[in-house]
Design a protein around this motif. Sequence first.
Motif, PDB file in Angstrom:
ATOM      1  N   ALA A  10      37.962  44.202  35.555  1.00 30.21           N
ATOM      2  CA  ALA A  10      38.024  43.044  34.657  1.00 30.21           C
ATOM      3  C   ALA A  10      39.083  42.033  35.087  1.00 30.21           C
ATOM      4  CB  ALA A  10      38.311  43.503  33.225  1.00 30.21           C
ATOM      5  N   GLY A  11      39.846  42.356  36.131  1.00 27.23           N
ATOM      6  CA  GLY A  11      40.880  41.441  36.591  1.00 27.23           C
ATOM      7  C   GLY A  11      42.083  41.371  35.670  1.00 27.23           C
ATOM      8  N   MET A  12      42.362  42.478  34.975  1.00 26.01           N
ATOM      9  CA  MET A  12      43.463  42.511  34.015  1.00 26.01           C
ATOM     10  C   MET A  12      44.747  42.967  34.712  1.00 26.01           C
ATOM     11  SD  MET A  12      41.260  44.187  30.880  1.00 26.01           S
ATOM     12  CE  MET A  12      42.544  44.065  29.622  1.00 26.01           C
ATOM     13  N   THR A  61      49.490  44.409  27.395  1.00 27.42           N
ATOM     14  CA  THR A  61      48.617  43.392  27.979  1.00 27.42           C
ATOM     15  C   THR A  61      49.115  41.990  27.635  1.00 27.42           C
ATOM     16  OG1 THR A  61      46.282  42.750  28.208  1.00 27.42           O
ATOM     17  CG2 THR A  61      47.046  43.314  25.996  1.00 27.42           C
ATOM     18  N   THR A  62      48.349  41.006  28.039  1.00 32.29           N
ATOM     19  CA  THR A  62      48.628  39.602  27.720  1.00 32.29           C
ATOM     20  C   THR A  62      47.402  38.987  27.049  1.00 32.29           C
ATOM     21  OG1 THR A  62      47.775  38.794  29.836  1.00 32.29           O
ATOM     22  CG2 THR A  62      50.136  39.367  29.737  1.00 32.29           C
ATOM     23  N   ALA A  77      40.179  37.609  29.485  1.00 34.32           N
ATOM     24  CA  ALA A  77      39.472  37.976  30.717  1.00 34.32           C
ATOM     25  C   ALA A  77      38.584  39.199  30.496  1.00 34.32           C
ATOM     26  CB  ALA A  77      40.481  38.246  31.829  1.00 34.32           C
ATOM     27  N   PHE A  78      39.078  40.163  29.723  1.00 32.79           N
ATOM     28  CA  PHE A  78      38.282  41.354  29.425  1.00 32.79           C
ATOM     29  C   PHE A  78      37.003  40.981  28.686  1.00 32.79           C
ATOM     30  CE2 PHE A  78      37.201  44.323  25.966  1.00 32.79           C
ATOM     31  CZ  PHE A  78      36.691  45.371  26.720  1.00 32.79           C
ATOM     32  N   LEU A  79      37.125  40.193  27.633  1.00 35.63           N
ATOM     33  CA  LEU A  79      35.943  39.826  26.858  1.00 35.63           C
ATOM     34  C   LEU A  79      34.983  38.970  27.683  1.00 35.63           C
ATOM     35  CD1 LEU A  79      37.654  39.199  23.401  1.00 35.63           C
ATOM     36  CD2 LEU A  79      35.969  40.970  23.936  1.00 35.63           C
ATOM     37  N   ASP A  80      35.522  38.122  28.556  1.00 40.54           N
ATOM     38  CA  ASP A  80      34.665  37.340  29.450  1.00 40.54           C
ATOM     39  C   ASP A  80      33.898  38.259  30.404  1.00 40.54           C
ATOM     40  OD1 ASP A  80      35.427  34.963  28.315  1.00 40.54           O
ATOM     41  OD2 ASP A  80      36.780  34.368  29.943  1.00 40.54           O
TER      42      ASP A  80
END
Length: 349
Positions: free
Chosen positions: A193-195, A243-244, A250-253
């Motif tokens: 997810a790019g987190m 997290t931020t 980003a996760f939801l996207d």
Amino acid sequence: MDELRGWLDERVARHEFSGAVLARRAGTPVFSYAGGIAHRGHGVPVAADTRFAVASVTKMITAVAALRLVERGLVGLHDPLSDVLPAEHRPTALTGDHTLHHLLSHSSGLTNYHDDGDETMRSWFACWDRVPTYRARRPADLLPLFATLPAAFPPGERYSYNDANFLLVGLVIEAVTGRAYHDVVADEVLTPAGMADSSFEALDEEPDRLASGYQVSDKPYEKWLSNIYGITASPMPDGGMITTAADMVAFLDALRADSLVSAETRAAMTSPQVMATHNYGHGYGMEIVLADGEVAVFGHDGGDPGVSAIAVHLPAAETTIAVLCNHDRGAWPAYRRVLAALDLQDPRG
């Protein structure tokens, strides 16, 4: 947006908000904010890259990790949990009818390890008399809090929010992978997810840029108490990820783009599997709010001592909002104000 920024500045000045806000519409940021105090003892302000614990918002991450394993055939959504969990990780109330579906949708009927409706938090803090917070580092460490409790109702009968459900999801993840929950979730969710700013670090590892959590006294904003003795030493499958706001968006996207799970699985996550009221229910790891029978909001909120957070998507408006706060009471008023500024509504009010 200037009016919203001014409102948040006033809340920060009165110590009524401390945290970060991000709203994105159709992939384009429409508002971002960071303000307040990340560490009161040292006077460290909240910055754009400050990280926050997000309590039960973590359940979305746990659910995606589990469902990715389902899609790979490592575990079945409707397999008996008694065939999956090792004997030492099975609560005595667990039967052959309990499945991962029941855990992820809060319809297991198992009894929670604390009274989620106790607004005094006495039930929560009583847990740490039995299992000290500093010893709570793996999902199995919290099993003694509920392993011998009787079931509240048969699996699938109805909805009942239950943190113990997601502790068991974490144990299922460990059972079918042979790896630690934290490591699996990092590989299965955070990385794809790019987190990059999200983690499951223990608090005594001094995570970089982490905002300390503060409990507000009964007389708001006059006295502050760190939450260091009120939450588990390590994040758990039911809550505590670091997290931020940008990472949560980003996760939801990524979820909506079907880059984490298939479109079919994502649809099951974000539609009601069980209803609590006429317009509120649960998908898989997701709170679902309906308006006129359609999904108006999906996502999750979170609250722990010293933590309040919400990360949601509003499909009709193509808008994703994340509000993270390092004290008990700040996220929901800020979320409602963001909605008003964007001319949006959450049917929960």
